[in-house]
Design a protein around this motif. Structure first.
Motif, PDB file in Angstrom:
ATOM      1  N   ASN A  91     -38.867 -63.593  63.322  1.00 22.39           N
ATOM      2  CA  ASN A  91     -39.110 -64.910  62.719  1.00 22.39           C
ATOM      3  C   ASN A  91     -39.345 -64.762  61.220  1.00 22.39           C
ATOM      4  O   ASN A  91     -39.747 -63.712  60.727  1.00 22.39           O
ATOM      5  N   ARG A  92     -39.099 -65.849  60.502  1.00 24.49           N
ATOM      6  CA  ARG A  92     -39.120 -65.809  59.041  1.00 24.49           C
ATOM      7  C   ARG A  92     -40.506 -65.495  58.481  1.00 24.49           C
ATOM      8  O   ARG A  92     -40.635 -64.707  57.549  1.00 24.49           O
ATOM      9  N   LEU A  93     -41.547 -66.104  59.003  1.00 28.02           N
ATOM     10  CA  LEU A  93     -42.893 -65.871  58.500  1.00 28.02           C
ATOM     11  C   LEU A  93     -43.247 -64.389  58.568  1.00 28.02           C
ATOM     12  O   LEU A  93     -43.729 -63.813  57.595  1.00 28.02           O
ATOM     13  N   THR A  94     -42.978 -63.763  59.697  1.00 25.52           N
ATOM     14  CA  THR A  94     -43.311 -62.348  59.849  1.00 25.52           C
ATOM     15  C   THR A  94     -42.471 -61.481  58.915  1.00 25.52           C
ATOM     16  O   THR A  94     -42.970 -60.501  58.363  1.00 25.52           O
ATOM     17  N   ARG A  95     -41.211 -61.858  58.703  1.00 22.44           N
ATOM     18  CA  ARG A  95     -40.375 -61.093  57.758  1.00 22.44           C
ATOM     19  C   ARG A  95     -40.924 -61.211  56.329  1.00 22.44           C
ATOM     20  O   ARG A  95     -41.002 -60.215  55.612  1.00 22.44           O
ATOM     21  N   ILE A  96     -41.314 -62.410  55.926  1.00 24.88           N
ATOM     22  CA  ILE A  96     -41.882 -62.611  54.587  1.00 24.88           C
ATOM     23  C   ILE A  96     -43.152 -61.778  54.450  1.00 24.88           C
ATOM     24  O   ILE A  96     -43.334 -61.057  53.463  1.00 24.88           O
ATOM     25  N   TYR A  97     -44.021 -61.869  55.443  1.00 22.68           N
ATOM     26  CA  TYR A  97     -45.294 -61.143  55.429  1.00 22.68           C
ATOM     27  C   TYR A  97     -45.061 -59.637  55.360  1.00 22.68           C
ATOM     28  O   TYR A  97     -45.645 -58.939  54.533  1.00 22.68           O
ATOM     29  N   THR A  98     -44.184 -59.123  56.205  1.00 23.04           N
ATOM     30  CA  THR A  98     -43.888 -57.694  56.244  1.00 23.04           C
ATOM     31  C   THR A  98     -43.312 -57.222  54.908  1.00 23.04           C
ATOM     32  O   THR A  98     -43.697 -56.164  54.399  1.00 23.04           O
ATOM     33  N   ASP A  99     -42.414 -58.003  54.343  1.00 21.43           N
ATOM     34  CA  ASP A  99     -41.816 -57.640  53.054  1.00 21.43           C
ATOM     35  C   ASP A  99     -42.875 -57.581  51.957  1.00 21.43           C
ATOM     36  O   ASP A  99     -42.896 -56.636  51.152  1.00 21.43           O
ATOM     37  N   ILE A 100     -43.748 -58.586  51.909  1.00 20.02           N
ATOM     38  CA  ILE A 100     -44.785 -58.607  50.870  1.00 20.02           C
ATOM     39  C   ILE A 100     -45.748 -57.439  51.051  1.00 20.02           C
ATOM     40  O   ILE A 100     -46.074 -56.749  50.083  1.00 20.02           O
ATOM     41  N   ILE A 101     -46.187 -57.199  52.282  1.00 21.11           N
ATOM     42  CA  ILE A 101     -47.092 -56.072  52.537  1.00 21.11           C
ATOM     43  C   ILE A 101     -46.428 -54.766  52.116  1.00 21.11           C
ATOM     44  O   ILE A 101     -47.041 -53.929  51.451  1.00 21.11           O
ATOM     45  N   GLY A 102     -45.184 -54.576  52.489  1.00 23.25           N
ATOM     46  CA  GLY A 102     -44.476 -53.348  52.135  1.00 23.25           C
ATOM     47  C   GLY A 102     -44.424 -53.130  50.639  1.00 23.25           C
ATOM     48  O   GLY A 102     -44.667 -52.028  50.144  1.00 23.25           O
ATOM     49  N   ARG A 103     -44.125 -54.187  49.900  1.00 19.50           N
ATOM     50  CA  ARG A 103     -44.036 -54.038  48.447  1.00 19.50           C
ATOM     51  C   ARG A 103     -45.416 -53.848  47.805  1.00 19.50           C
ATOM     52  O   ARG A 103     -45.548 -53.104  46.833  1.00 19.50           O
ATOM     53  N   MET A 104     -46.455 -54.499  48.356  1.00 21.69           N
ATOM     54  CA  MET A 104     -47.805 -54.287  47.818  1.00 21.69           C
ATOM     55  C   MET A 104     -48.272 -52.863  48.108  1.00 21.69           C
ATOM     56  O   MET A 104     -48.887 -52.217  47.262  1.00 21.69           O
ATOM     57  N   ASN A 105     -47.957 -52.352  49.300  1.00 26.83           N
ATOM     58  CA  ASN A 105     -48.310 -50.969  49.625  1.00 26.83           C
ATOM     59  C   ASN A 105     -47.619 -50.001  48.662  1.00 26.83           C
ATOM     60  O   ASN A 105     -48.232 -49.024  48.216  1.00 26.83           O
ATOM     61  N   GLN A 106     -46.354 -50.269  48.338  1.00 25.55           N
ATOM     62  CA  GLN A 106     -45.644 -49.417  47.378  1.00 25.55           C
ATOM     63  C   GLN A 106     -46.295 -49.475  46.002  1.00 25.55           C
ATOM     64  O   GLN A 106     -46.474 -48.442  45.351  1.00 25.55           O
ATOM     65  N   LEU A 107     -46.652 -50.668  45.561  1.00 25.12           N
ATOM     66  CA  LEU A 107     -47.303 -50.853  44.267  1.00 25.12           C
ATOM     67  C   LEU A 107     -48.617 -50.071  44.200  1.00 25.12           C
ATOM     68  O   LEU A 107     -48.868 -49.338  43.237  1.00 25.12           O
ATOM     69  N   ILE A 108     -49.436 -50.205  45.244  1.00 23.96           N
ATOM     70  CA  ILE A 108     -50.730 -49.527  45.283  1.00 23.96           C
ATOM     71  C   ILE A 108     -50.546 -48.017  45.386  1.00 23.96           C
ATOM     72  O   ILE A 108     -51.228 -47.244  44.701  1.00 23.96           O
ATOM     73  N   ALA A 109     -49.620 -47.574  46.235  1.00 25.05           N
ATOM     74  CA  ALA A 109     -49.384 -46.130  46.393  1.00 25.05           C
ATOM     75  C   ALA A 109     -48.940 -45.501  45.072  1.00 25.05           C
ATOM     76  O   ALA A 109     -49.386 -44.404  44.721  1.00 25.05           O
ATOM     77  N   LYS A 110     -48.094 -46.196  44.346  1.00 28.01           N
ATOM     78  CA  LYS A 110     -47.634 -45.677  43.053  1.00 28.01           C
ATOM     79  C   LYS A 110     -48.802 -45.517  42.090  1.00 28.01           C
ATOM     80  O   LYS A 110     -48.861 -44.546  41.335  1.00 28.01           O
ATOM     81  N   ALA A 111     -49.749 -46.452  42.118  1.00 27.21           N
ATOM     82  CA  ALA A 111     -50.901 -46.414  41.203  1.00 27.21           C
ATOM     83  C   ALA A 111     -52.006 -45.482  41.691  1.00 27.21           C
ATOM     84  O   ALA A 111     -52.926 -45.170  40.934  1.00 27.21           O
ATOM     85  N   SER A 112     -51.923 -45.038  42.934  1.00 29.49           N
ATOM     86  CA  SER A 112     -52.983 -44.226  43.532  1.00 29.49           C
ATOM     87  C   SER A 112     -52.890 -42.764  43.138  1.00 29.49           C
ATOM     88  O   SER A 112     -51.803 -42.223  42.957  1.00 29.49           O
ATOM     89  N   ASP A 113     -54.065 -42.143  43.052  1.00 29.56           N
ATOM     90  CA  ASP A 113     -54.132 -40.704  42.799  1.00 29.56           C
ATOM     91  C   ASP A 113     -53.861 -39.912  44.069  1.00 29.56           C
ATOM     92  O   ASP A 113     -53.308 -38.820  44.023  1.00 29.56           O
ATOM     93  N   GLU A 114     -54.305 -40.470  45.198  1.00 30.43           N
ATOM     94  CA  GLU A 114     -54.087 -39.839  46.504  1.00 30.43           C
ATOM     95  C   GLU A 114     -53.673 -40.913  47.507  1.00 30.43           C
ATOM     96  O   GLU A 114     -54.141 -42.048  47.431  1.00 30.43           O
ATOM     97  N   VAL A 115     -52.819 -40.526  48.451  1.00 31.13           N
ATOM     98  CA  VAL A 115     -52.414 -41.413  49.546  1.00 31.13           C
ATOM     99  C   VAL A 115     -52.486 -40.610  50.836  1.00 31.13           C
ATOM    100  O   VAL A 115     -52.009 -39.468  50.899  1.00 31.13           O
ATOM    101  N   TYR A 116     -53.102 -41.206  51.847  1.00 29.99           N
ATOM    102  CA  TYR A 116     -53.220 -40.595  53.173  1.00 29.99           C
ATOM    103  C   TYR A 116     -52.561 -41.505  54.200  1.00 29.99           C
ATOM    104  O   TYR A 116     -52.714 -42.725  54.155  1.00 29.99           O
ATOM    105  N   PHE A 117     -51.853 -40.889  55.135  1.00 35.98           N
ATOM    106  CA  PHE A 117     -51.259 -41.597  56.258  1.00 35.98           C
ATOM    107  C   PHE A 117     -51.980 -41.104  57.502  1.00 35.98           C
ATOM    108  O   PHE A 117     -51.989 -39.903  57.773  1.00 35.98           O
ATOM    109  N   VAL A 118     -52.602 -42.029  58.244  1.00 37.99           N
ATOM    110  CA  VAL A 118     -53.389 -41.660  59.413  1.00 37.99           C
ATOM    111  C   VAL A 118     -52.617 -42.038  60.681  1.00 37.99           C
ATOM    112  O   VAL A 118     -52.187 -43.185  60.839  1.00 37.99           O
ATOM    113  N   ILE A 119     -52.448 -41.035  61.549  1.00 35.65           N
ATOM    114  CA  ILE A 119     -51.777 -41.250  62.832  1.00 35.65           C
ATOM    115  C   ILE A 119     -52.686 -40.711  63.925  1.00 35.65           C
ATOM    116  O   ILE A 119     -53.109 -39.548  63.863  1.00 35.65           O
ATOM    117  N   SER A 120     -53.023 -41.540  64.901  1.00 34.80           N
ATOM    118  CA  SER A 120     -53.861 -41.125  66.033  1.00 34.80           C
ATOM    119  C   SER A 120     -55.137 -40.422  65.572  1.00 34.80           C
ATOM    120  O   SER A 120     -55.567 -39.428  66.157  1.00 34.80           O
TER     121      SER A 120
END
Length: 186
Positions: free
Chosen positions: A149-178
């Motif tokens: 659905n469109r709302l979820t696509r818009i939301y996912t796209d914005i989150i993805g781009r904000m995460n990229q923006l923040i990760a680029k500005a970050s000194d460290e990035v961690y990905f947590v799995i399980s």
């Protein structure tokens, strides 16, 4: 000089617990910026559980707007700050406008995203003007198939781009799995 850390992962991956452990390792005087607005009982229960896990010495700020405008004051009292979470902050910024996402033009979607992007740019710039150890928690929601659905696509796209923006500005990035953190930057 500030240090910005991004902790990302899926739902219930252990990212908040890991981010909190990073802050505890710094000191026990942490400001906790909670961006959630609990609208129903289930979400209120989630918030309660998160609050119980935090040290009682931590101060909680329940805000999702104009955080950049409050960073200087927070930095006067605290050396360590956690923002949990970016995803809920974006959610709240999107829905405060009461928009009909099925009817929005691409230009309106772009304007909305730009408004959200500017909020994060201002926040990151404000943090860089301090000596804070600043940890942001976010959800990595871009690992799933494209939403139906469109709302979820818009939301996912914005989150993805904000995460990229923040990760680029970050000194460290961690990905947590399980519950297992992997350092992917810094």
């Amino acid at each position: 000089m500030s240090k910005i850390i991004l902790v990302t992962g899926g739902a219930r991956s252990g990212k908040s617990s890991y981010a909190e452990a990073l802050c505890k390792a710094q000191n026990n005087q942490t400001a906790y910026i909670a961006t959630s607005i609990p609208f129903d009982e289930e979400m209120k229960e989630r918030v309660r559980k998160h609050q119980e896990m935090r040290p009682s010495e931590w101060t909680t700020y329940e805000i999702y707007e104009n955080i950049a405008g409050q960073i200087e004051e927070i930095a006067k009292e605290y050396q360590t700050v956690i923002l949990d979470c970016v995803t809920l902050m974006v959610n709240n910024l999107m829905f405060k406008e009461h928009l009909d996402y099925d009817q929005l033009s691409e230009e309106e979607v772009n304007q909305l995203e730009q408004m959200i992007k500017e909020a994060f740019i201002k926040l990151l710039e404000a943090v860089k003007e301090t000596e804070l150890y600043f940890v942001l928690v976010t959800n990595e929601i871009g690992l799933s198939p494209v939403a139906g659905n469109r709302l979820t696509r818009i939301y996912t796209d914005i989150i993805g781009r904000m995460n990229q923006l923040i990760a680029k500005a970050s000194d460290e990035v961690y990905f947590v799995i399980s519950g297992i953190p992997m350092k992917i930057k810094g």
